[in-house]
Design a protein around this motif. Structure first.
Motif, PDB file in Angstrom:
ATOM      1  N   LEU B  75       0.812  -1.207   0.000  1.00 40.25           N
ATOM      2  CA  LEU B  75       0.000   0.000   0.000  1.00 40.25           C
ATOM      3  C   LEU B  75       0.846   1.259   0.000  1.00 40.25           C
ATOM      4  O   LEU B  75       0.324   2.363   0.029  1.00 40.25           O
ATOM      5  N   ASP B 309       1.315   6.471  10.391  1.00 38.83           N
ATOM      6  CA  ASP B 309      -0.114   6.597  10.144  1.00 38.83           C
ATOM      7  C   ASP B 309      -0.785   5.289  10.570  1.00 38.83           C
ATOM      8  O   ASP B 309      -0.368   4.210  10.168  1.00 38.83           O
ATOM      9  N   ARG B 311      -3.931   4.220   9.976  1.00 41.18           N
ATOM     10  CA  ARG B 311      -4.813   3.542   9.026  1.00 41.18           C
ATOM     11  C   ARG B 311      -4.023   2.902   7.888  1.00 41.18           C
ATOM     12  O   ARG B 311      -4.427   1.886   7.349  1.00 41.18           O
ATOM     13  N   ALA B 312      -2.870   3.501   7.551  1.00 39.15           N
ATOM     14  CA  ALA B 312      -2.011   2.900   6.536  1.00 39.15           C
ATOM     15  C   ALA B 312      -1.103   1.856   7.190  1.00 39.15           C
ATOM     16  O   ALA B 312      -0.424   1.092   6.504  1.00 39.15           O
ATOM     17  N   ASP B 313      -1.078   1.857   8.522  1.00 36.99           N
ATOM     18  CA  ASP B 313      -0.290   0.908   9.298  1.00 36.99           C
ATOM     19  C   ASP B 313       1.194   0.935   8.939  1.00 36.99           C
ATOM     20  O   ASP B 313       1.844  -0.091   8.778  1.00 36.99           O
ATOM     21  N   ARG B 314       1.766   2.151   8.776  1.00 36.34           N
ATOM     22  CA  ARG B 314       3.204   2.208   8.509  1.00 36.34           C
ATOM     23  C   ARG B 314       3.770   3.583   8.809  1.00 36.34           C
ATOM     24  O   ARG B 314       3.026   4.546   8.985  1.00 36.34           O
TER      25      ARG B 314
END
Lengths: 72, 395
Positions: B75, B309, B311-314
């Motif tokens: 992503l 972040d 929601r982006a998990d990174r």
């Protein structure tokens, strides 16, 4: 409650680590482009009410010195 | 509350290892045996999955870590600063020290603002905890803790109490009273008990609960009135150095950072770690949520600050420069999240443009390490505390 690590049980610890990783690998994620643009949007919307960006006149900011008044 | 189980204390020779121990009944293929607690433990974990060995579990863990990285990388289509290219650059900032608070006899280790945007509490190595009026620089209350190195302090949301702790392994709450006849130390209430130093503490949305982080590697949620442990959070592999609660609109989570270089996000109700990030190269000294609650920043001994972040998990941004080689000890966002203020061990404070990733300003003034930094609740100023024994309010 407190998840106590079993004494002398490395297998228990390793199994817990595997379960935790399985759970983390399975969560829903969104693309960085979408997440980043949301962060941007929030920032820009809130910018008007951010005193550091907008600047408050010295008169209303309790920390800044008021302009000296001259007695005429 | 744990269910209570009653063990009948039979003492004798264990059926497995034959040592003289306290025995408990164990069922193996519908036959009752008597095992000592160590053998019973091993049997409980061994008996369930016969194909699992320590080695196979470890290799599965490695595979899962690899898979996690792959999922995250899929992503990663763009960098934050690329998305922010179209945003106007920030102008010049003039930030100066507007107040200098002197009074501590030794290194200032921690500070917190009161919700009234005016008062603040600070704690230091000499055991003193002082409540200041930042407008006038007057000291309103002072208490001497029975231990040195008071590494954590927090103001209650109501403004009526403060919490602090450090090498005493405890977090204590002091109600604030203006009655000159009352001794503040007399009303002290010990709330949290850890098995190592207290590194951080924070009230939740009310005066009734406190979240603590400790050198014993755990975080814990406590009820202030009864001192009862409500939830504990295990998962860090080393000392936990910092924590921050999510802004109230976004729910019951908090983030913690530790000496194991990991930042972990926890669900306060279940005690479960929901996300973990391990990209820093050294101890994480400070974590702070982005005002929207969708991201958090961290400051570390590896001289970088990073933005993650949720929601982006990174990790989505790194704030670093080749010229910055000293660790960042504390970070905080301005009200809109556009600016990140970070205090460093080289005595300076760097102000970063969160979206573009560039440094906006560098502030000099402290004569020793900056150890703590918080933006005021209304965002008009921020306060930094340092090993030079002073606190400075900047605006």
């Amino acid at each position: 409650m407190s998840g106590k690590v079993a004494v002398g049980s490395d297998i228990g610890q390793a199994r817990r680590a595997v379960e935790q990783l399985r759970m983390e690998a399975g969560i829903d994620r969104m693309k960085v482009s979408k997440a980043a643009s949301d962060l941007l949007q929030f920032c820009l919307e809130q910018a008007k009410s951010d005193p550091f960006l907008v600047g408050i006149p010295a008169a209303t900011n309790p920390f800044k010195e008021k302009k000296p008044c001259a007695i005429l | 509350m744990c269910d209570q189980t009653f063990l009948v204390n039979v003492f004798g020779s264990c059926d497995k290892c034959f040592k003289q121990r306290a025995l408990r009944p164990v069922f193996k293929k519908s036959q009752q045996l008597s095992y000592c607690s160590a053998c019973a433990e091993i049997m409980a974990t061994d008996g369930l999955h016969e194909n699992e060995t320590l080695a196979s579990l470890k290799s599965e863990a490695e595979n899962l870590k690899g898979k996690l990285e792959e999922e995250r990388a899929k992503l990663h289509d763009v960098e934050l600063h690329q998305v922010a290219e179209r945003v106007e650059a920030l102008g010049q900032f003039v930030m100066k020290t507007r107040r200098t608070l002197k009074g501590h006899g030794n290194k200032v280790l921690c500070m917190d603002w009161c919700k009234d945007k005016r008062r603040m509490v600070s704690s230091s190595q000499d055991g003193k905890v002082i409540v200041w009026d930042s407008f006038t620089t007057n000291k309103e209350h002072a208490v001497t803790m029975p231990c040195t190195w008071v590494m954590a302090c927090a103001y209650a949301p109501s403004g009526c109490a403060i919490a602090c702790g450090g090498l005493d392994n405890k977090c204590s709450v002091y109600p604030l009273t203006f009655d000159k006849n009352e001794n503040m130390a007399a009303k002290k209430k010990s709330v949290a008990m850890h098995t190592n130093y207290l590194s951080a503490c924070s009230f939740t949305n009310s005066d009734m609960q406190i979240l603590t982080a400790s050198g014993d590697g755990t975080c814990a949620l406590w009820d202030v009135e009864s001192g009862q442990l409500l939830q504990s959070f295990h998962g860090h592999g080393a000392d936990v150095l910092c924590l921050d609660l999510a802004p109230s609109e976004t729910g019951n989570t908090f983030v913690s950072g530790g000496c194991d270089k990991k930042a972990m996000v926890w669900d306060m109700r279940s005690g479960q770690c929901v996300q973990a990030f391990e990209t820093h190269e050294s101890d994480i000294n400070s974590v702070r949520y982005y005002p929207s609650g969708d991201a958090f920043a961290s400051g570390s001994d590896d001289a970088t600050c990073r933005l993650y972040d949720l929601r982006a998990d990174r990790e989505v941004a790194i704030y670093s420069k080749e010229s910055i080689i000293f660790g960042a000890s504390s970070v905080d966002f301005s009200l809109s999240g556009r600016l990140l203020f970070a205090g460093y061990n080289d005595y300076t404070i760097n102000v970063w443009d969160v979206l573009k990733g560039s440094r906006v300003s560098i502030l000099f003034g402290h004569e020793n390490r900056v150890s703590t930094l918080r933006v005021s609740p209304d965002g008009t100023a921020f306060c930094s505390g340092s090993w030079d024994h002073t606190l400075r309010v900047w605006a």
